[in-house]
Design a protein around this motif. Structure first.
Motif, short mmCIF file in Angstrom:
data_model
loop_
_atom_site.label_atom_id
_atom_site.label_comp_id
_atom_site.label_asym_id
_atom_site.label_seq_id
_atom_site.Cartn_x
_atom_site.Cartn_y
_atom_site.Cartn_z
N SER A 377 0.76 -1.24 -0.05
CA SER A 377 -0.05 0.07 0.06
C SER A 377 0.80 1.27 -0.18
N GLY A 378 0.46 2.18 -0.84
CA GLY A 378 1.06 3.51 -0.75
C GLY A 378 2.35 3.36 -1.78
N GLN A 379 2.44 2.29 -2.58
CA GLN A 379 3.52 2.29 -3.67
C GLN A 379 3.27 2.69 -5.01
N THR A 384 -0.10 -0.21 -18.22
CA THR A 384 0.08 0.16 -19.58
C THR A 384 -0.94 0.87 -20.23
N LYS A 385 -2.31 0.88 -19.62
CA LYS A 385 -3.41 1.57 -19.99
C LYS A 385 -3.61 3.06 -19.34
N PHE A 386 -3.44 2.66 -17.83
CA PHE A 386 -4.12 4.05 -17.14
C PHE A 386 -3.03 4.82 -16.73
N GLY A 387 -1.61 4.29 -17.00
CA GLY A 387 -0.23 5.08 -16.51
C GLY A 387 0.07 4.93 -15.35
N GLU A 388 0.49 6.06 -14.28
CA GLU A 388 1.08 5.72 -13.24
C GLU A 388 -0.01 6.04 -12.33
N GLY A 389 0.15 5.33 -10.95
CA GLY A 389 -0.79 5.43 -9.99
C GLY A 389 -0.15 5.02 -8.68
N LEU A 422 0.91 -4.76 -12.94
CA LEU A 422 1.62 -3.81 -12.35
C LEU A 422 2.89 -3.58 -11.99
N THR A 423 3.65 -2.56 -12.78
CA THR A 423 5.38 -2.51 -12.56
C THR A 423 5.29 -1.16 -11.33
#
Length: 426
Positions: A377-379, A384-389, A422-423
């Motif tokens: 959590s918090g990372q 690939t579709k939604f970008g950074e989060g 997720l990366t």
């Protein structure tokens, strides 16, 4: 053995699993999923997008929904095509008058759908075709059309599941027009040119998800239903099961919104009718009854996380034996249910049957604290579709692990980690 379901759309998942496993089955009192008229119509439009010279598909939907193309016009078209050795599609230009104009409007519609679906995923292609062809409007205005629309939604889910299972990746999209034209010029089949997918690791073959799905649909719609007198699983709706009894019965889809159905849950009379249906379903079993619900279900191309049906709470706890526990929360109170069941000395899981599964509370708590796939959590993560989060919540483990991620302008998303990949970015 009988498998009961509340909605016809549910049968697609069950039929697909039995078909893939080679288990004989028979749909009692109804049609198999891919035999239903609305599904055949949608598949016919899809086949024409991929291959306009498919005469069988052309004949099925050329005047459905109605577009003023009568039997006489079709006789003239068939004669013209036969005499010139061409397909019905290729013979349209030989028909004059109003009939010819209407035929031209139909072929223009199919061409427009083909153009509009370049660059779309298979799910998006089907959704577009159902709308643009007029099928959705037709069934929306039909008295008994709600169930047919539900089945068309399930066709989208079937396609999404197929491309994922077959390794295409559900976000595989069509090639740009210029690249597609280049492939056609190189002599590749039209199906190959339609969608860009990764080549097979062994053969190097590239196949369109649309072509592959249409082939799969044809196979599943083939003559594979169990014959009369053959031992087979009986599939049927709860309504169709009235008056019948079986040694073993499976009732599926016991989720809020499905059984009881969402259209009935807000109305006392409707809810009572759903409760009566549940009683009918339960009393079909002579010896053994299994009740099941799905924690996740694909609907309208999105994964929904479900609450188990209120009917579980209306059954006496002493009559239930829970199997195959799901320890993750999924927002439905499963963790609390598990701990309460453990304190009562019971297992937790699917329902009524031989055997039972249990685990120590300490093991459950350790699993609840674990961080799936090494995420936390918090990372910060990249999709690939939604970008950074940023990960807000993590739940579950293994194949059931999921994360709630804040993607800023794309909003909050729940993602299945077995699919989302997720990366980490920090």
């Amino acid at each position: 053995i009988a498998v009961l379901y509340r909605s016809n759309a549910q049968s697609r998942v069950i039929e697909g699993a039995l078909f893939n496993a080679g288990v004989p089955y028979r749909v009692y009192g109804g049609l198999r999923f891919f035999e239903r008229a609305e599904i055949k119509h949608a598949l016919a439009y899809l086949r024409l997008i991929e291959n306009p010279n498919d005469d069988t598909s052309f004949l099925r939907v050329v005047n459905f929904p109605t577009r003023g193309i009568g039997a006489r016009t079709m006789e003239l078209l068939q004669d013209a095509a036969r005499s010139s050795g061409r397909s019905l599609w290729q013979g349209v230009g030989a028909i004059a008058g109003k009939g010819g104009s209407n035929l031209g409007a139909f072929t223009a519609l199919v061409d427009a759908m083909r153009d509009a679906t370049r660059g779309l995923t298979l799910r998006e292609i089907i959704e577009h075709v159902v709308q643009a062809s007029g099928l959705a409007d037709f069934y929306r205005n039909e008295k008994e059309g709600a169930e047919r629309l539900e089945n068309l939604d399930e066709l989208v889910n079937a396609a999404e599941a197929f491309v994922t299972q077959e390794g295409f990746g559900k976000d595989a999209v069509a090639l740009p027009v210029d690249e597609q034209a280049g492939r056609i010029a190189e002599g590749l089949p039209a199906a190959v040119a339609l969608v860009d997918t990764q080549p097979d690791a062994e053969t190097g073959e590239i196949m369109s998800p649309l072509a592959a799905f249409l082939t799969h649909a044809a196979l599943e719609a083939g003559d594979n239903q169990a014959q009369a007198g053959q031992d087979a699983v009986q599939l049927m709706t709860v309504h169709a099961a009235k008056g019948l009894e079986f040694d073993q019965v499976f009732i599926t889809g016991l989720e809020e919104g499905l059984f009881p159905h969402e259209n009935a849950a807000a109305d006392l009379d409707g809810l009572e009718e759903e409760r009566r249906l549940m009683y009918v379903a339960i009393t079909r079993a002579r010896k053994r009854l299994y009740l099941s619900f799905s924690q996740t279900r694909m609907l309208h191309g999105q994964t929904r996380y479900n609450l188990k049906s209120r009917f579980f709470d209306e059954l006496p706890e002493t009559a239930l034996k829970w199997l195959t526990p799901k320890l993750q929360g999924f927002g439905s109170g499963y963790a609390r249910d598990y701990q309460a069941a453990w304190q009562r000395g019971s297992g937790l899981g699917s329902m009524v049957g031989a055997g039972r599964v249990a685990a120590a509370p300490a093991a459950f708590e350790a699993q609840a604290r674990s961080t799936p796939n090494g995420l936390r959590s918090g990372q910060g993560v990249f999709h690939t579709k939604f970008g950074e989060g940023v990960i807000v919540t993590l739940e579950g483990s293994g194949a059931d692990a999921r994360a709630q991620v804040n993607f800023g302008r794309h909003g909050m998303k729940w993602l299945a980690l077995s699919v989302a990949k997720l990366t980490p970015v920090d």
